[in-house]
Design a protein around this motif. Structure first.
Motif, PDB file in Angstrom:
ATOM      1  N   MET A   1       0.816  -1.210   0.000  1.00  0.00           N
ATOM      2  CA  MET A   1       0.000   0.000   0.000  1.00  0.00           C
ATOM      3  C   MET A   1       0.853   1.264   0.000  1.00  0.00           C
ATOM      4  O   MET A   1       0.321   2.365  -0.106  1.00  0.00           O
ATOM      5  CB  MET A   1      -0.918   0.001   1.221  1.00  0.00           C
ATOM      6  CG  MET A   1      -1.805  -1.210   1.337  1.00  0.00           C
ATOM      7  SD  MET A   1      -3.091  -1.282   0.093  1.00  0.00           S
ATOM      8  CE  MET A   1      -4.325  -0.261   0.864  1.00  0.00           C
ATOM      9  N   PHE A   4       0.376   4.392  -2.395  1.00  0.00           N
ATOM     10  CA  PHE A   4      -0.815   5.212  -2.230  1.00  0.00           C
ATOM     11  C   PHE A   4      -0.670   6.191  -1.072  1.00  0.00           C
ATOM     12  O   PHE A   4      -1.487   7.095  -0.913  1.00  0.00           O
ATOM     13  CB  PHE A   4      -2.040   4.324  -2.029  1.00  0.00           C
ATOM     14  CG  PHE A   4      -2.318   3.433  -3.197  1.00  0.00           C
ATOM     15  CD1 PHE A   4      -3.076   3.895  -4.267  1.00  0.00           C
ATOM     16  CD2 PHE A   4      -1.794   2.152  -3.258  1.00  0.00           C
ATOM     17  CE1 PHE A   4      -3.312   3.093  -5.375  1.00  0.00           C
ATOM     18  CE2 PHE A   4      -2.023   1.344  -4.362  1.00  0.00           C
ATOM     19  CZ  PHE A   4      -2.782   1.811  -5.422  1.00  0.00           C
ATOM     20  N   TYR A  50     -10.311  -0.654   8.358  1.00  0.00           N
ATOM     21  CA  TYR A  50      -9.721  -1.301   7.182  1.00  0.00           C
ATOM     22  C   TYR A  50     -10.010  -2.796   7.188  1.00  0.00           C
ATOM     23  O   TYR A  50     -10.371  -3.396   8.203  1.00  0.00           O
ATOM     24  CB  TYR A  50      -8.204  -1.055   7.138  1.00  0.00           C
ATOM     25  CG  TYR A  50      -7.452  -1.472   8.373  1.00  0.00           C
ATOM     26  CD1 TYR A  50      -7.166  -2.812   8.628  1.00  0.00           C
ATOM     27  CD2 TYR A  50      -7.006  -0.528   9.296  1.00  0.00           C
ATOM     28  CE1 TYR A  50      -6.470  -3.198   9.755  1.00  0.00           C
ATOM     29  CE2 TYR A  50      -6.305  -0.896  10.433  1.00  0.00           C
ATOM     30  CZ  TYR A  50      -6.040  -2.231  10.656  1.00  0.00           C
ATOM     31  OH  TYR A  50      -5.357  -2.611  11.785  1.00  0.00           O
ATOM     32  N   TYR A  62      -3.434   2.938   5.568  1.00  0.00           N
ATOM     33  CA  TYR A  62      -4.626   3.626   5.084  1.00  0.00           C
ATOM     34  C   TYR A  62      -4.602   5.112   5.394  1.00  0.00           C
ATOM     35  O   TYR A  62      -5.642   5.754   5.483  1.00  0.00           O
ATOM     36  CB  TYR A  62      -5.883   2.955   5.670  1.00  0.00           C
ATOM     37  CG  TYR A  62      -6.051   1.567   5.109  1.00  0.00           C
ATOM     38  CD1 TYR A  62      -6.771   1.358   3.934  1.00  0.00           C
ATOM     39  CD2 TYR A  62      -5.416   0.474   5.701  1.00  0.00           C
ATOM     40  CE1 TYR A  62      -6.881   0.093   3.391  1.00  0.00           C
ATOM     41  CE2 TYR A  62      -5.520  -0.790   5.156  1.00  0.00           C
ATOM     42  CZ  TYR A  62      -6.255  -0.974   4.000  1.00  0.00           C
ATOM     43  OH  TYR A  62      -6.354  -2.233   3.444  1.00  0.00           O
ATOM     44  N   MET A 235     -10.423  -4.589  -4.497  1.00  0.00           N
ATOM     45  CA  MET A 235      -9.601  -3.545  -3.885  1.00  0.00           C
ATOM     46  C   MET A 235      -9.834  -2.165  -4.471  1.00  0.00           C
ATOM     47  O   MET A 235      -9.586  -1.151  -3.810  1.00  0.00           O
ATOM     48  CB  MET A 235      -8.111  -3.903  -4.037  1.00  0.00           C
ATOM     49  CG  MET A 235      -7.664  -5.084  -3.206  1.00  0.00           C
ATOM     50  SD  MET A 235      -7.885  -4.845  -1.417  1.00  0.00           S
ATOM     51  CE  MET A 235      -6.835  -3.424  -1.107  1.00  0.00           C
ATOM     52  N   GLU A 236     -10.318  -2.099  -5.715  1.00  0.00           N
ATOM     53  CA  GLU A 236     -10.407  -0.807  -6.383  1.00  0.00           C
ATOM     54  C   GLU A 236     -11.240   0.242  -5.629  1.00  0.00           C
ATOM     55  O   GLU A 236     -10.838   1.408  -5.564  1.00  0.00           O
ATOM     56  CB  GLU A 236     -10.947  -0.959  -7.805  1.00  0.00           C
ATOM     57  CG  GLU A 236      -9.974  -1.617  -8.769  1.00  0.00           C
ATOM     58  CD  GLU A 236     -10.229  -3.105  -8.929  1.00  0.00           C
ATOM     59  OE1 GLU A 236     -10.444  -3.779  -7.897  1.00  0.00           O
ATOM     60  OE2 GLU A 236     -10.205  -3.585 -10.070  1.00  0.00           O
ATOM     61  N   LEU A 239      -9.078   1.779  -2.875  1.00  0.00           N
ATOM     62  CA  LEU A 239      -7.943   2.506  -3.438  1.00  0.00           C
ATOM     63  C   LEU A 239      -8.387   3.808  -4.096  1.00  0.00           C
ATOM     64  O   LEU A 239      -7.668   4.812  -4.053  1.00  0.00           O
ATOM     65  CB  LEU A 239      -7.202   1.621  -4.446  1.00  0.00           C
ATOM     66  CG  LEU A 239      -6.561   0.357  -3.879  1.00  0.00           C
ATOM     67  CD1 LEU A 239      -5.895  -0.434  -4.991  1.00  0.00           C
ATOM     68  CD2 LEU A 239      -5.572   0.682  -2.775  1.00  0.00           C
ATOM     69  N   TRP A 245      -5.946   7.367  -7.202  1.00  0.00           N
ATOM     70  CA  TRP A 245      -6.840   6.560  -8.029  1.00  0.00           C
ATOM     71  C   TRP A 245      -8.249   7.131  -8.140  1.00  0.00           C
ATOM     72  O   TRP A 245      -9.138   6.474  -8.653  1.00  0.00           O
ATOM     73  CB  TRP A 245      -6.906   5.135  -7.476  1.00  0.00           C
ATOM     74  CG  TRP A 245      -6.038   4.185  -8.248  1.00  0.00           C
ATOM     75  CD1 TRP A 245      -4.863   4.454  -8.868  1.00  0.00           C
ATOM     76  CD2 TRP A 245      -6.297   2.805  -8.482  1.00  0.00           C
ATOM     77  NE1 TRP A 245      -4.360   3.328  -9.462  1.00  0.00           N
ATOM     78  CE2 TRP A 245      -5.223   2.301  -9.242  1.00  0.00           C
ATOM     79  CE3 TRP A 245      -7.319   1.941  -8.108  1.00  0.00           C
ATOM     80  CZ2 TRP A 245      -5.143   0.977  -9.650  1.00  0.00           C
ATOM     81  CZ3 TRP A 245      -7.248   0.619  -8.510  1.00  0.00           C
ATOM     82  CH2 TRP A 245      -6.171   0.139  -9.274  1.00  0.00           C
ATOM     83  N   THR A 289       0.418   0.880 -10.688  1.00  0.00           N
ATOM     84  CA  THR A 289      -0.688   0.558  -9.795  1.00  0.00           C
ATOM     85  C   THR A 289      -1.417  -0.713 -10.203  1.00  0.00           C
ATOM     86  O   THR A 289      -1.959  -1.404  -9.344  1.00  0.00           O
ATOM     87  CB  THR A 289      -1.676   1.732  -9.746  1.00  0.00           C
ATOM     88  OG1 THR A 289      -2.070   2.070 -11.082  1.00  0.00           O
ATOM     89  CG2 THR A 289      -1.047   2.935  -9.090  1.00  0.00           C
ATOM     90  N   LEU A 293      -2.235  -3.696  -7.656  1.00  0.00           N
ATOM     91  CA  LEU A 293      -3.587  -4.205  -7.460  1.00  0.00           C
ATOM     92  C   LEU A 293      -3.626  -5.722  -7.603  1.00  0.00           C
ATOM     93  O   LEU A 293      -4.259  -6.421  -6.809  1.00  0.00           O
ATOM     94  CB  LEU A 293      -4.536  -3.554  -8.465  1.00  0.00           C
ATOM     95  CG  LEU A 293      -5.972  -4.059  -8.445  1.00  0.00           C
ATOM     96  CD1 LEU A 293      -6.640  -3.691  -7.125  1.00  0.00           C
ATOM     97  CD2 LEU A 293      -6.747  -3.498  -9.617  1.00  0.00           C
TER      98      LEU A 293
END
Length: 305
Positions: A1, A4, A50, A62, A235-236, A239, A245, A289, A293
């Motif tokens: 992660m 991000f 999370y 996160y 996951m999208e 994210l 994203w 990314t 993913l």
């Protein structure tokens, strides 16, 4: 992660105002707090949980979500909780309830209004969030009396008994009343409004799980809004909460708009949605990314057939 959470990939105008604050004894009982840099009147609070199949995850991963909510005018709290195999159901829910007691007692010192509380979560964290909203016994155990105005849940499992996969069996297989672990069996007309979002091609928690849960909420007269993001997986949605994203789907603004409907900002939303930069405008170091993913999705077993 990590990509991000690099500064170029996160929302500006936000601050981490609480770092590693203990809400109980133990290394997994710490939380972080994020807030807008410019603060005046007390802000609404989002408590984000999370996911990670109840067996993995850390609050630091996160930060991009905490800063995303802060960029929209919220004070955001992200707390760690104990994981399988150290604990099993219902201990991770009690941990989140204990963290909410900390919020009730302390969040005003960080600019938050405990009377404007919203829960949010992704995957296993979405399960945890809706369980806290549906079963009052968890909050009662810790003397939490704050009203939960609404819940925003992403890619969540709400109806996955019988337990078919090892990850789920480890977390829930020892429960004396397994059907009582399922949010779909705990719905009453007293449940708060819920925003349920999922990708239509999620292989971990299939879209039918959200469909069934939403139908039962509506049958009990609970306000529910469903959002289906076409062609996206597990996951999208979480994210896409972050700045890097956000161009892929408007999940942050969809959820904030839902929270606004139920009292987040009585005087109007103070922050306007901003069209994010296309990915080619980001530094090369945080570009791959799609590969990230794929690796993240490979970490998870399916939760249901």
């Amino acid at each position: 992660m990590d990509p991000f959470n690099l500064p170029p990939a996160m929302d500006g105008g936000t601050s981490k105002v609480g770092d590693g604050i203990a809400y109980a004894d133990g290394p997994r009982h710490k939380l972080d707090v994020y807030a807008p840099e410019q603060r005046g009147e007390p802000a609404p609070v989002v408590f984000f949980i999370y996911g990670g199949g109840w067996s993995r995850g850390e609050r630091r991963e996160y930060e991009f979500v905490g800063r995303a909510f802060a960029s929209r005018g919220f004070v955001a709290v992200i707390a760690d909780y104990r994981l399988v195999p150290e604990v099993r159901y219902p201990d991770f829910l009690y941990d989140s309830a204990a963290a909410l007691r900390w919020v009730q007692d302390n969040i005003a010192n960080y600019g938050g209004d405990p009377n404007r509380l919203f829960l949010s979560g992704h995957s296993a964290g979405a399960y945890n969030a809706v369980m806290l909203a549906l079963d009052p016994s968890f909050l009662r155990e810790f003397g939490v009396t704050m009203p939960i105005l609404a819940v925003g849940a992403l890619s969540g499992p709400y109806d996955f008994y019988p337990f078919e996969y090892n990850e789920v069996k480890e977390a829930f297989g020892y429960a004396p009343n397994p059907q009582g672990t399922q949010p779909i069996n705990l719905i009453t007309s007293e449940a708060p409004p819920m925003y349920l979002a999922t990708g239509t091609t999620d292989p971990i928690v299939r879209v039918q799980n959200t469909n069934r849960f939403a139908d039962q909420l509506r049958a009990q007269g609970v306000w529910v809004t469903t959002q289906y993001y076409e062609g996206f997986g597990h996951m999208e949605p979480v994210l896409a909460m972050g700045a890097m994203w956000r161009w892929r789907m408007p999940v942050l603004d969809d959820m904030v708009g839902f929270f606004q409907r139920f009292g987040a900002f009585p005087s109007g939303v103070p922050y306007l949605a901003v069209t994010p930069s296309a990915p080619e405008d980001l530094p090369d170091s945080i570009m791959p990314t799609d590969q990230i993913l794929e690796q993240l999705n490979q970490m998870f077993q399916p939760i249901e057939d």
